[in-house]
Design a protein around this motif. Structure first.
Motif, PDB file in Angstrom:
ATOM      1  N   TRP A 133     -21.021   6.970 -18.778  1.00  0.00           N
ATOM      2  CA  TRP A 133     -20.695   8.150 -17.981  1.00  0.00           C
ATOM      3  C   TRP A 133     -19.273   8.675 -18.189  1.00  0.00           C
ATOM      4  CZ3 TRP A 133     -16.772   8.446 -14.409  1.00  0.00           C
ATOM      5  CH2 TRP A 133     -16.268   7.244 -13.889  1.00  0.00           C
ATOM      6  N   PRO A 134     -18.257   7.849 -18.430  1.00  0.00           N
ATOM      7  CA  PRO A 134     -16.902   8.404 -18.558  1.00  0.00           C
ATOM      8  C   PRO A 134     -16.782   9.435 -19.677  1.00  0.00           C
ATOM      9  CG  PRO A 134     -16.789   6.033 -18.226  1.00  0.00           C
ATOM     10  CD  PRO A 134     -18.219   6.368 -18.494  1.00  0.00           C
ATOM     11  N   GLY A 135     -17.363   9.147 -20.828  1.00  0.00           N
ATOM     12  CA  GLY A 135     -17.277  10.085 -21.937  1.00  0.00           C
ATOM     13  C   GLY A 135     -17.964  11.403 -21.639  1.00  0.00           C
ATOM     14  N   ALA A 136     -19.137  11.331 -21.013  1.00  0.00           N
ATOM     15  CA  ALA A 136     -19.882  12.544 -20.704  1.00  0.00           C
ATOM     16  C   ALA A 136     -19.135  13.413 -19.710  1.00  0.00           C
ATOM     17  CB  ALA A 136     -21.261  12.178 -20.157  1.00  0.00           C
TER      18      ALA A 136
ATOM     19  N   ILE B 158     -24.927  25.044 -12.781  1.00  0.00           N
ATOM     20  CA  ILE B 158     -25.129  23.599 -12.784  1.00  0.00           C
ATOM     21  C   ILE B 158     -25.678  23.192 -14.142  1.00  0.00           C
ATOM     22  CG2 ILE B 158     -26.291  21.644 -11.719  1.00  0.00           C
ATOM     23  CD1 ILE B 158     -26.580  23.268  -9.182  1.00  0.00           C
ATOM     24  N   ARG B 159     -24.978  22.303 -14.788  1.00  0.00           N
ATOM     25  CA  ARG B 159     -25.415  21.788 -16.077  1.00  0.00           C
ATOM     26  C   ARG B 159     -26.106  20.444 -15.877  1.00  0.00           C
ATOM     27  NH1 ARG B 159     -21.637  18.856 -20.417  1.00  0.00           N
ATOM     28  NH2 ARG B 159     -23.169  18.574 -22.090  1.00  0.00           N
ATOM     29  N   ILE B 160     -27.216  20.224 -16.563  1.00  0.00           N
ATOM     30  CA  ILE B 160     -27.923  18.953 -16.524  1.00  0.00           C
ATOM     31  C   ILE B 160     -27.393  18.086 -17.661  1.00  0.00           C
ATOM     32  CG2 ILE B 160     -30.151  17.810 -16.413  1.00  0.00           C
ATOM     33  CD1 ILE B 160     -29.762  19.946 -14.263  1.00  0.00           C
ATOM     34  N   LEU B 161     -26.719  17.006 -17.325  1.00  0.00           N
ATOM     35  CA  LEU B 161     -26.166  16.134 -18.351  1.00  0.00           C
ATOM     36  C   LEU B 161     -27.286  15.360 -19.058  1.00  0.00           C
ATOM     37  CD1 LEU B 161     -23.152  14.711 -16.308  1.00  0.00           C
ATOM     38  CD2 LEU B 161     -23.027  16.365 -18.187  1.00  0.00           C
ATOM     39  N   PRO B 162     -27.090  14.999 -20.313  1.00  0.00           N
ATOM     40  CA  PRO B 162     -28.133  14.280 -21.062  1.00  0.00           C
ATOM     41  C   PRO B 162     -28.107  12.773 -20.812  1.00  0.00           C
ATOM     42  CG  PRO B 162     -26.301  14.739 -22.512  1.00  0.00           C
ATOM     43  CD  PRO B 162     -25.951  15.371 -21.187  1.00  0.00           C
ATOM     44  N   LEU B 163     -27.775  12.373 -19.602  1.00  0.00           N
ATOM     45  CA  LEU B 163     -27.716  10.964 -19.220  1.00  0.00           C
ATOM     46  C   LEU B 163     -28.495  10.767 -17.923  1.00  0.00           C
ATOM     47  CD1 LEU B 163     -23.903  10.151 -19.748  1.00  0.00           C
ATOM     48  CD2 LEU B 163     -25.781   9.676 -21.326  1.00  0.00           C
ATOM     49  N   TYR B 164     -28.979   9.558 -17.730  1.00  0.00           N
ATOM     50  CA  TYR B 164     -29.774   9.249 -16.545  1.00  0.00           C
ATOM     51  C   TYR B 164     -29.014   8.334 -15.582  1.00  0.00           C
ATOM     52  CZ  TYR B 164     -33.986  11.095 -18.800  1.00  0.00           C
ATOM     53  OH  TYR B 164     -34.916  11.903 -19.393  1.00  0.00           O
TER      54      TYR B 164
ATOM     55  N   THR C  80     -18.333  25.087 -14.539  1.00  0.00           N
ATOM     56  CA  THR C  80     -19.714  24.686 -14.272  1.00  0.00           C
ATOM     57  C   THR C  80     -19.744  23.302 -13.651  1.00  0.00           C
ATOM     58  OG1 THR C  80     -20.439  25.949 -16.206  1.00  0.00           O
ATOM     59  CG2 THR C  80     -21.987  24.341 -15.325  1.00  0.00           C
ATOM     60  N   ALA C  81     -20.606  23.102 -12.667  1.00  0.00           N
ATOM     61  CA  ALA C  81     -20.838  21.769 -12.117  1.00  0.00           C
ATOM     62  C   ALA C  81     -21.849  21.038 -12.990  1.00  0.00           C
ATOM     63  CB  ALA C  81     -21.357  21.871 -10.685  1.00  0.00           C
ATOM     64  N   ALA C  82     -22.011  19.748 -12.765  1.00  0.00           N
ATOM     65  CA  ALA C  82     -22.957  18.968 -13.567  1.00  0.00           C
ATOM     66  C   ALA C  82     -23.649  17.934 -12.696  1.00  0.00           C
ATOM     67  CB  ALA C  82     -22.243  18.280 -14.734  1.00  0.00           C
ATOM     68  N   VAL C  83     -24.887  17.636 -13.059  1.00  0.00           N
ATOM     69  CA  VAL C  83     -25.640  16.557 -12.430  1.00  0.00           C
ATOM     70  C   VAL C  83     -26.294  15.739 -13.534  1.00  0.00           C
ATOM     71  CG1 VAL C  83     -26.093  17.888 -10.334  1.00  0.00           C
ATOM     72  CG2 VAL C  83     -27.767  17.918 -12.199  1.00  0.00           C
ATOM     73  N   PHE C  84     -26.760  14.558 -13.170  1.00  0.00           N
ATOM     74  CA  PHE C  84     -27.442  13.678 -14.115  1.00  0.00           C
ATOM     75  C   PHE C  84     -28.956  13.848 -14.000  1.00  0.00           C
ATOM     76  CE2 PHE C  84     -23.351  11.741 -13.355  1.00  0.00           C
ATOM     77  CZ  PHE C  84     -22.980  11.239 -14.590  1.00  0.00           C
ATOM     78  N   ARG C  85     -29.656  13.398 -15.016  1.00  0.00           N
ATOM     79  CA  ARG C  85     -31.101  13.254 -14.934  1.00  0.00           C
ATOM     80  C   ARG C  85     -31.408  12.008 -14.097  1.00  0.00           C
ATOM     81  NH1 ARG C  85     -33.112  16.717 -18.972  1.00  0.00           N
ATOM     82  NH2 ARG C  85     -31.471  17.335 -20.434  1.00  0.00           N
ATOM     83  N   LEU C  86     -32.602  11.950 -13.551  1.00  0.00           N
ATOM     84  CA  LEU C  86     -32.939  10.926 -12.555  1.00  0.00           C
ATOM     85  C   LEU C  86     -33.963   9.925 -13.058  1.00  0.00           C
ATOM     86  CD1 LEU C  86     -32.537  10.088  -9.515  1.00  0.00           C
ATOM     87  CD2 LEU C  86     -34.597  11.427  -9.052  1.00  0.00           C
ATOM     88  N   ARG C  87     -33.724   8.666 -12.726  1.00  0.00           N
ATOM     89  CA  ARG C  87     -34.720   7.606 -12.858  1.00  0.00           C
ATOM     90  C   ARG C  87     -34.709   6.788 -11.568  1.00  0.00           C
ATOM     91  NH1 ARG C  87     -32.756   5.715 -18.517  1.00  0.00           N
ATOM     92  NH2 ARG C  87     -34.075   6.874 -19.966  1.00  0.00           N
ATOM     93  N   PHE C  88     -35.824   6.165 -11.266  1.00  0.00           N
ATOM     94  CA  PHE C  88     -35.902   5.232 -10.147  1.00  0.00           C
ATOM     95  C   PHE C  88     -35.845   3.803 -10.673  1.00  0.00           C
ATOM     96  CE2 PHE C  88     -38.022   8.959  -8.294  1.00  0.00           C
ATOM     97  CZ  PHE C  88     -37.329   9.055  -7.092  1.00  0.00           C
TER      98      PHE C  88
END
Length: 228
Positions: A95-98, A179-185, A109-117
């Motif tokens: 996450w730090p690099g992203a 809102i940007r969707i980051l390519p990380l979960y 722009t704000a950003a959020v992560f993709r989701l997993r449970f």
């Protein structure tokens, strides 16, 4: 010097989940990216407050209600960038690099992560897939996906509202597509879905969202949402 972030975590009796969430922050701490950790507590009685003090977090006290807790945490934050994170949501190791790249290249722009449970099976993947689709297509991520936002943009859209439910949807609406969707979960807890049933809980959440978007009172929605 790297871009620094204030991490804000709202808590209410979160001592069981918080250690692993804090452990996932360590890569950013090692890189010097975390200026401060802010625990905005809503009256925990299970050791959450003691844990916050033990790790050197800034402890903010107030009434329970995630919207108000997030807003109070943001008020005391000192960094130019804010990371809002649920107490049971774990950031990925890279996450730090992203976040550094996002802050440097897309500050408006704000950003959020993709989701997993943190659960196995078809239904967890299905519910998470719908959440990611909702975020991508409709621009309505929930708070368990985290929120990364500059202080300037946060203040420009009015920040989090002090409401007991749908505070995440409210700020997403205020951001109006920024809102940007980051390519990380990120991985979040699944206890409520396990207890209430994946499809039943998912349908209940969708109905609550629909009623909110149609103008229902968040206080009344919260009263119904938290009923067994």
């Amino acid at each position: 010097m790297p871009i620094q972030f204030s991490v804000v975590i709202p808590t209410l009796n979160a001592a069981r989940h918080l250690p692993e969430t804090l452990n996932a922050l360590m890569p950013g701490l090692a890189d010097g990216m975390i200026r401060e950790l802010i625990i905005s507590d809503g009256g925990s009685g299970d050791g959450t407050r003691e844990l916050a003090r033990d790790v050197g977090a800034v402890l903010v006290d107030g009434a329970p209600g995630r919207g108000g807790q997030l807003a109070r945490g943001a008020q005391v934050a000192k960094a130019d960038w804010l990371v809002f994170l649920h107490a049971d949501t774990h950031l990925p190791p890279d996450w730090p690099g992203a976040l550094a790249v996002h802050a440097e290249t897309q500050p408006q722009t704000a950003a959020v992560f993709r989701l997993r449970f943190r659960a196995r099976g078809v239904l967890p993947r299905l519910v998470a897939g719908f959440a990611n689709l909702r975020s991508q297509v409709f621009g309505l991520p929930y708070g368990d996906q985290g929120l990364v936002i500059s202080r300037a943009l946060y203040e420009r859209v009015g920040g989090y509202r002090d409401q007991p439910l749908m505070e995440d949807v409210a700020i997403s609406q205020a951001l109006k597509g920024r809102i940007r969707i980051l390519p990380l979960y990120v991985e979040t807890g699944a206890e409520r879905y396990v207890e209430g049933g994946w499809l039943r809980r998912g349908a209940r959440n969708l109905m609550t969202l629909t009623r909110y978007l149609c103008g229902a009172d968040p206080i009344k929605l919260a009263q119904r949402y938290h009923k067994p």
